[in-house]
Scaffold this active site. Structure first.
Site, PDB file in Angstrom:
ATOM      1  CB  CYS A  27      24.187  58.190  79.141  1.00 43.05           C
ATOM      2  SG  CYS A  27      25.225  57.929  77.697  1.00 43.05           S
ATOM      3  CB  CYS A  56      22.136  65.817  75.943  1.00 45.92           C
ATOM      4  SG  CYS A  56      20.459  66.408  76.069  1.00 45.92           S
TER       5      CYS A  56
END
Ligand code: SF4
Length: 252
Positions: free
Chosen positions: A212, A237
């Protein structure tokens, strides 16, 4: 990684700007206050990124007694993990490492695959929940306060980060570098020879899990290399999402 893809982050970003010494002194004061108010119950939740390395250095050099802990998601770069023994050797501090339960990871991957994070935002957030949020809950258990490396100029979603706030669970969260610039972070690192993730030299200003995170191009935003396939507004996140019910107790 070849040398053509590397550049010294210190050479690229470090710059002394007006008010630097005052910002350092204020950051130390915020940390000292947290250490005093929450003695033995405060932790730096470090991502091992540049800001958190500055905070680690400040905590160690001022002997503040703030614990250092990190989340090992199982997807971090080797360069990131290499910082853990470096911190322990240089500062004589123990870095607590929190990992997701292996059974949860295996279950998630069996159900959704290794590349689920690219399939939908919901699955990406589910992956973060398994690998980061559950371990964060254990990291914070029994702590009254935690320290983060959030800065206001990291992204539009962080533009109003206060130095001190109370999170949705009543825990104090302090962000001593809230008013620091990227140039300040690197000026401090250069000045004090602070160890840092060598991926910062490969145009990765913000480093998370390997699947990511990508390098950014000239002119791209600071966090453009994180979850780059998603909209800017979705790029958290969950670790630092400020829920509506959170109350800001104080800003210094
Ligand atoms: S950053 Fe990516 S790999 Fe890491 S927990 Fe979140 S979705 Fe999973």
């Amino acid at each position: 990684m070849n040398s053509a893809s590397q550049a010294s982050a210190k050479a690229l970003y470090a710059r002394r700007t007006s008010g630097f010494d005052e910002r350092v002194a204020h950051a130390v004061a915020v940390l000292q206050s947290a250490a005093t108010d929450h003695a033995g119950r405060v932790v730096l939740a470090t991502s091992l990124g540049a800001e958190d390395m500055v905070l680690t250095d400040l905590i160690a050099c001022h002997d503040l007694g703030i614990d250092i802990a990190t989340l090992e998601t199982g997807q971090l770069h080797a360069e990131t993990l290499a910082l853990i023994p470096q911190i322990e050797a240089r500062y004589g501090l123990v870095v607590e490492v929190y990992r997701p339960p292996q059974s949860s990871v295996v279950h998630f991957v069996r159900q959704h695959g290794e590349r689920a994070m690219y399939d939908s935002i919901a699955l990406r957030k589910a992956c973060c929940a398994v690998r980061k949020l559950e371990p964060l809950t254990r990291l914070l258990a029994g702590r009254e306060a935690w320290v983060s490396g959030l800065r206001r100029d990291q992204s539009s979603t962080r533009a109003v980060v206060p130095f001190r706030q109370v999170d949705g669970e009543g825990r104090v969260k302090v962000s001593p570098l809230a008013d620091w610039s990227w140039a300040d972070v690197w000026h401090y690192i250069e000045l004090h020879d602070v160890p840092y993730n060598e991926l910062h030299d490969a145009y990765m200003p913000s480093i998370g899990c390997a699947p990511c995170t990508r390098a950014i191009a000239v002119g791209e935003d600071f966090r453009a290399g994180r979850w780059w396939w998603e909209d800017e507004a979705q790029k958290e996140c969950g670790l630092h999402v400020r829920r509506a019910e959170e109350g800001v107790a104080e800003t210094a």
